[in-house]
Design a protein around this motif. Structure first.
Motif, PDB file in Angstrom:
ATOM      1  N   MET A  32       0.846  -1.193   0.000  1.00 64.33           N
ATOM      2  CA  MET A  32       0.000   0.000   0.000  1.00 64.33           C
ATOM      3  C   MET A  32       0.885   1.248   0.000  1.00 64.33           C
ATOM      4  SD  MET A  32      -2.903   1.194   2.755  1.00 64.33           S
ATOM      5  CE  MET A  32      -3.838  -0.294   2.456  1.00 64.33           C
ATOM      6  N   ALA A  33       0.539   2.231  -0.851  1.00 64.74           N
ATOM      7  CA  ALA A  33       1.324   3.459  -0.930  1.00 64.74           C
ATOM      8  C   ALA A  33       1.205   4.240   0.365  1.00 64.74           C
ATOM      9  CB  ALA A  33       0.834   4.307  -2.101  1.00 64.74           C
ATOM     10  N   ALA A  34       2.292   4.901   0.729  1.00 67.15           N
ATOM     11  CA  ALA A  34       2.292   5.704   1.943  1.00 67.15           C
ATOM     12  C   ALA A  34       1.345   6.883   1.785  1.00 67.15           C
ATOM     13  CB  ALA A  34       3.702   6.196   2.229  1.00 67.15           C
ATOM     14  N   LYS A  35       0.661   7.222   2.865  1.00 68.83           N
ATOM     15  CA  LYS A  35      -0.243   8.366   2.855  1.00 68.83           C
ATOM     16  C   LYS A  35       0.575   9.645   2.717  1.00 68.83           C
ATOM     17  CE  LYS A  35      -3.519   8.167   5.844  1.00 68.83           C
ATOM     18  NZ  LYS A  35      -4.213   8.206   7.160  1.00 68.83           N
ATOM     19  N   PRO A  36       0.203  10.546   1.785  1.00 74.70           N
ATOM     20  CA  PRO A  36       0.965  11.797   1.641  1.00 74.70           C
ATOM     21  C   PRO A  36       1.019  12.570   2.945  1.00 74.70           C
ATOM     22  CG  PRO A  36      -0.567  11.519  -0.191  1.00 74.70           C
ATOM     23  CD  PRO A  36      -0.912  10.465   0.815  1.00 74.70           C
ATOM     24  N   PHE A  37       2.149  13.175   3.211  1.00 74.50           N
ATOM     25  CA  PHE A  37       2.356  13.911   4.448  1.00 74.50           C
ATOM     26  C   PHE A  37       1.407  15.096   4.554  1.00 74.50           C
ATOM     27  CE2 PHE A  37       4.650  17.559   6.400  1.00 74.50           C
ATOM     28  CZ  PHE A  37       4.618  17.111   7.711  1.00 74.50           C
ATOM     29  N   ASP A  89       5.113   9.862  10.673  1.00 71.31           N
ATOM     30  CA  ASP A  89       5.580   8.517  10.326  1.00 71.31           C
ATOM     31  C   ASP A  89       5.244   7.501  11.410  1.00 71.31           C
ATOM     32  OD1 ASP A  89       6.586   9.528   7.959  1.00 71.31           O
ATOM     33  OD2 ASP A  89       8.655   9.665   8.693  1.00 71.31           O
ATOM     34  N   LEU A  90       5.322   7.901  12.654  1.00 70.70           N
ATOM     35  CA  LEU A  90       5.020   7.003  13.768  1.00 70.70           C
ATOM     36  C   LEU A  90       3.575   6.543  13.748  1.00 70.70           C
ATOM     37  CD1 LEU A  90       5.780   5.689  16.523  1.00 70.70           C
ATOM     38  CD2 LEU A  90       5.081   7.862  17.587  1.00 70.70           C
ATOM     39  N   LEU A  91       2.661   7.424  13.347  1.00 67.47           N
ATOM     40  CA  LEU A  91       1.244   7.136  13.508  1.00 67.47           C
ATOM     41  C   LEU A  91       0.559   6.634  12.239  1.00 67.47           C
ATOM     42  CD1 LEU A  91       0.172  10.034  15.892  1.00 67.47           C
ATOM     43  CD2 LEU A  91       0.931   7.711  16.440  1.00 67.47           C
ATOM     44  N   GLN A  92       1.287   6.525  11.151  1.00 64.95           N
ATOM     45  CA  GLN A  92       0.677   5.979   9.946  1.00 64.95           C
ATOM     46  C   GLN A  92       0.792   4.460   9.942  1.00 64.95           C
ATOM     47  OE1 GLN A  92      -1.090   8.180   8.228  1.00 64.95           O
ATOM     48  NE2 GLN A  92      -0.218   9.625   9.709  1.00 64.95           N
ATOM     49  N   ASP A  93      -0.169   3.802   9.284  1.00 63.23           N
ATOM     50  CA  ASP A  93      -0.143   2.335   9.180  1.00 63.23           C
ATOM     51  C   ASP A  93       0.981   1.885   8.240  1.00 63.23           C
ATOM     52  OD1 ASP A  93      -2.285   2.001  10.879  1.00 63.23           O
ATOM     53  OD2 ASP A  93      -3.725   2.298   9.262  1.00 63.23           O
TER      54      ASP A  93
END
Length: 320
Positions: free
Chosen positions: A1-6, A316-320
């Protein structure tokens, strides 16, 4: 899954803007969840409320306003200190820049860090960032109230500090004769709350109580559409309070049982997303909101300064 944009870094599409005349000489500009801004005519001058993120962005607002009035800006009122609200101030050429005492102290303490943080989170709002000449400094501050006589039969504009909430130094602008309230980010109308520098329990309790006690008929929040009518105004205040109370309940429960910040974020997201997840900047704000509230439950009274580096670490810590 692509990382959620900051944060809002991927939100690069300009939002349609709506300039509304709320009463004789009272104006509001809204932009579908972008920061709202307003102006009030005095007899021979203007009071502007909020300054946007850059002088270039502010000049676009002033060009719209100048279609209706050519009066000079005597007062520029800053509802609080966040960069996207204040760094466009130089465009107004105001005689007096008004803010709360605590806002001036916050600018001195963390203005540079906040500038880098917010422009990194919301690059679209930082239109022509090079046009910012430096930090915005108020030239008049107050602790409780500040009254501006508008002249003629226009009555007075009352600036008030209802208590700590979105920041230490939030102020509202109240026109009692017209029953119009510019509430800054203490109330949002169907836009998510940013609480990374907040005092959640005070905001949800006595501060919003003080805002509601004014009983405005028209309310301009920090983001979202203009709210008209007592029932709609009460609903906007109620939604803001419910968002805060839900966060307090969920984060507090995880903290009390010895859980982790990540668990608190997951629980809070689950509790809020169904009702509020479609609102502007919800996904952007929530990691920073939960982090600040977690600090409060951990005994950290004053908000920790957000830097561009800390923003990324928490995200970064709180993203899946």
């Amino acid at each position: 899954m692509a990382a959620k944009p900051f944060a809002s870094s991927a939100d690069l599409t300009d939002k349609p803007r709506t300039l509304e005349i709320l009463d004789d000489g009272v104006y509001a500009l809204t932009a579908e969840g972008d920061p709202n801004i307003g102006a009030i005519e005095g007899e021979d001058f203007l009071v502007c409320f909020e300054a946007l993120a850059t002088p270039t962005a502010a000049r676009e607002w002033l060009a719209l306003l100048r279609r209706h009035t050519g009066k000079p800006v005597r007062y520029l009122v800053l509802s609080h200190y966040h960069a996207v609200r204040v760094l466009g101030a130089s465009a107004f050429d105001a005689q007096t820049v008004v803010a709360h005492d605590a806002t001036r102290a916050l600018i001195a303490e963390r203005g540079e860090a906040d500038w880098k943080s917010e422009f990194g989170r919301m690059p679209r709002l930082a239109k022509d960032a090079a046009s910012v000449p430096g930090l915005t400094w108020p030239t008049a501050t107050f602790s409780d109230t500040f009254t501006i006589a508008l002249g003629g039969d226009r009555g007075d504009l009352h600036l008030r500090h209802p208590g700590r909430g979105h920041t230490e130094g939030d102020i509202v602008a109240w026109l009692p004769r017209q029953r119009i309230l510019f509430a800054g980010d203490l109330v949002e109308a169907e836009a998510a709350l940013y609480t990374g520098d907040s005092y959640h329990r005070e905001w949800a309790g006595p501060t919003l109580d003080a805002v509601a006690a004014l009983r405005p008929d028209t309310l301009i929040g920090g983001r979202g559409a203009v709210t008209r009518g007592r029932a709609a105004v009460d609903a906007a205040i109620g939604q803001t309070r419910h968002f805060l109370e839900t966060m307090i309940r969920e984060v507090g429960a995880v903290h009390d049982r010895g859980g982790t910040l990540k668990e608190a974020f997951t629980a809070t997201h689950a509790a809020l997303a169904g009702r509020y997840g479609h609102w502007p900047i919800f996904e952007h704000c929530l990691p920073f909101d939960v982090s600040r509230l977690w600090d409060e439950f951990s005994g950290i009274t004053r908000p920790v300064i957000w830097t561009a580096e800390r923003d990324r670490e928490v995200w970064d810590l709180l993203q899946d």
